[in-house]
Design a protein around this motif. Sequence first.
Motif, short mmCIF file in Angstrom:
data_model
loop_
_atom_site.label_atom_id
_atom_site.label_comp_id
_atom_site.label_asym_id
_atom_site.label_seq_id
_atom_site.Cartn_x
_atom_site.Cartn_y
_atom_site.Cartn_z
N UNK A 122 -120.64 21.41 23.80
CA UNK A 122 -120.21 20.06 25.23
C UNK A 122 -120.89 19.41 24.84
N UNK A 123 -122.11 18.84 24.64
CA UNK A 123 -123.27 17.83 24.17
C UNK A 123 -122.31 16.75 23.18
N UNK A 124 -121.17 17.77 21.89
CA UNK A 124 -120.58 17.25 20.84
C UNK A 124 -120.06 16.06 21.76
N UNK A 125 -118.78 17.10 22.13
CA UNK A 125 -117.58 16.20 22.92
C UNK A 125 -118.37 15.08 23.62
N UNK A 126 -119.31 14.83 24.26
CA UNK A 126 -119.81 14.27 25.16
C UNK A 126 -120.60 12.75 24.35
N UNK A 127 -121.50 13.19 23.24
CA UNK A 127 -121.88 11.56 22.59
C UNK A 127 -121.32 11.29 22.20
N UNK A 128 -119.80 11.90 21.80
CA UNK A 128 -117.99 11.32 20.60
C UNK A 128 -118.06 10.40 21.01
#
Lengths: 363, 557
Positions: B108-114
Amino acid sequence: MTLAAATNANLAEISNYLIYSSMAVYTLAFFAHIAEWTLGSRSKVARTAAALTAPARGAAGEGPKIQVKKVGGGTTVLEKPKVVTRAANGARDVPDGPGAHGGTESGDLYGRIAVSLTVLAFLLEAAGVISRALSVQRAPWGNMYEFSTTFSTVVVGVYLALLLAGKNVRWAGLPLVTTVLLDLGIAVTWLYTESDQLVPALDSYWLWIHVSTAIFCGAVFYLGAVGTVLYLFRDSYENKLANGGRPGRFATSVLERLPASASLDKFAYRVNAAVFPLWTFTIIAGAIWAGDAWGRYWGWDAKEVWSFITWVAYAAYLHARATAGWKGRKAAYLALIAFACWLFNYYGVNMFVNSLHSYAGVE
Amino acid sequence: MSKTEERDLGEAGAQLSTAPTENPADQAIGGPTLSAVGWLRWFWRQLTSMRVALILLFLLSLGSIPGSLIPQNSVDELKVQAFKEQHDVLTPIYEKLQLFDVYSSVWFSAVYILLFVSLIGCIVPRSWQFVGQLRSRPPGAPERLTRLPAYTTWRTETEPEQVREAALAMLRKRRFRAHDAGDAVAAEKGYLRETGNLLFHVSLIVMLLAFAAGTLFKSEGGKLIVEGDGFSNTLTQYDDFKSGSLFSVEELAPFSFELDGFTGTYEKSGPQRGTPRTYEAAVTWSKGDGPEHRSVIEVNKPLEIDGTKIYLLSHGYAPVVTVRDGKGNVVTSEPVPLLPIDSNVTSTGAIKVMDGYRDKDGKKDQLGFQAFFVPTFAGAGEGDMFSQFPGLEYPVLALTGYHGSLGVNAGLPQNVYQLDTRKMEQFKGPHGEILKQRLRPGETMKLPDGAGSITFENEVKEWASFQISQQPGNGWALAGAIAAITGLVGSLFIQRRRVWVRAVRGADGVTVVEMAGLGRSESAKLPEELAELAATLNAQAPTAPEPVEVPVEGAEK
Ligand code: HEM
């Protein structure tokens, strides 16, 4: 029981009668709309096919394409210099349909009756919601019954306001009245909750702000969704015609009378875009309220999550509209997904998911 | 505005927005067969394209769904525990996928960081582009104004220069940025749209940073306080305490408060009898050694002291209980907070006498009582002892007693509301039956064999539990939110549009005025606005009598 309590119980009862009466009048409006559609089906307009199969005009290099002033359309004809509008490149230039009455006089008469009845039903329903509010001495949004009745009142209110403002939205009459009846039916059958005051956690002026805007946004999103669904139908109809196909008689009769797909699409976009900032505000107001009530403004509670999902879905829709490759049908599907998220947040989360916002009042 | 249209109109339509262009080459799957730098650039261009932003937005909402359906550690750990006990098969899978901690999971973090990298990668060039647009002039008129979405023309006897001058003045008066470009006046208005759009997207970043700061630096603790008792804000005084990974203890604001009284009122009659109506905790508080203040804390109205907020969470009863030893000496006499187990405040808990008690032989011993309390008893002998009403109408305290070792010295943390009876012996009655008694206020239960007594005094105090939390960044989050809405309103409701007015001398010596407008594709008002502008200008450059041949003007059908 104190005197005040007795008046309140009376008021609550009056509210119930008013809601039932409004349902009766909505039912009459429903039949009037059906009559409008039926009588209108005798008209033999086929402008769409004509517009789509006429030899290609307005191709590059020619002079401006002229449009006759349309009722509710975008063309403005001025006394002296005439402004000529030209459809955006690539878009079909199809005239709007005549409306449910199909240009027939008797159909139009029934349509007007339907709208008048809808006004009456709206007034009754609004009075029902207000007397309910008086009976509980607070905003009438403490449980799903109250939420549903207020919701359909606002939907119809927005629709009537758009009509009053001279917008071309009468095509939405039948679908709206039908679903409003459905909503009220569900409300009085399954969601009914005795009139009652609020538990302390709901007793905050943020309730007024957060919930009223949430209901309003939902109502407007719903209008947008109706427009989107009709856009999808009308668009496939136009596509079929443009590709030389021959849609069925029923489809032709119904869809021919709707506004052009471009108009429906534009209506849906405007409505959704106009209310998106308010939806953003609703979520923020909810966060502020949560901050006061529970000590954290955002805690990934199910209701919060689904508000967020709805918000992101509408943002995706708005982006899709701004991106060349995603306009039209693809964006429309996104808009419908976004509205489905809103619906789930309203019904689904209250009923199926264990949430802090479990004020549904249904067991 | 579509790409084709932009190409069609050339310079005139360019940069009406700063939306990133969707380059067809970028959309090709497979990417470049280039060096690492080429790949990197390709990847960056993909990431900052609208299409990928769209997909990431979609993924973000998709990714939040499981968190709303599966119990989350961050929301309710007990529920997660219960879920794990029920689902042997799913649990290891869910744990692998971090589905009990969706919102802090790697994916989930990956998606919002991207998404936010994409956002920054999108905003920065757009801002520069926009600054460039603000410093340059609106582009000149396209060759054929007739091709624009809104167009009008008329012939006038006024000189072309005069028409252009009048147009320039008119447009400037209406706050268009206008300039004379050859045979036409070029004007543009509505830059606030772009400003609003950039403001909105920047605000999203501000909100994200504020949210992150809040999570990292927050502290949150709970404290149960009986009426008359107090609390001072140091770590040791908390019943439980959680904090973000960057929080340090020095950040606890120095203050203390005392619970003067708690008031709960309930619906007394009707079908909703028992529904809470008000909860109020009256407190006296002070900062450090500062002066005392009085405040009332309610459920939706926390008390804020130096950025720390004190929320009222729950309440319950603390019956005052006196324990006497075999000689009749008072060992302890104090309110004992009991925990509610239902909405009518049926409560349970433990009364522990650790020190000072001696049995009838004068030997040190410890006592423990299991307590069951109802504020409103249904009536003697009527079934189970559950409370009928949350208010104190007919309080009854039921007790069973033990003696022996409470086990508190074993060094293990112990729940104050539960009795560990493994090393204790239950008091029995004369016939060997378990000693238990229901007490009304003022009544006493005698322990067997002169072991002393326990009295339910004529007093029941209330307790309230508070959540004391501080979370920096709230102000920033709020500011970001307000800015976001402001920007959004600007971005959605303001139209950016261009207007050109061309005035040239026609073949017959009469001036031909052409006006055209170009907005973004959704503009409805553009033709109306153009009509109004045309009417104004037409008043200064009146229409000349029609010649025989109509030039470009369209005829009505
Ligand atoms: C956090 C996620 C984001 C949200 C919630 C969001 C939301 C929005 C909204 C509501 C609009 C207004 C739509 C309109 O003007 O019609 C918008 C416009 C826009 N967004 Fe985003 N956005 C996000 C991320 C991004 C990213 C990553 C990019 C860059 C690729 C981007 C680029 C744009 C552009 C270029 C516009 C203007 C479109 C136009 O001028 O019509 N956004 N955004």
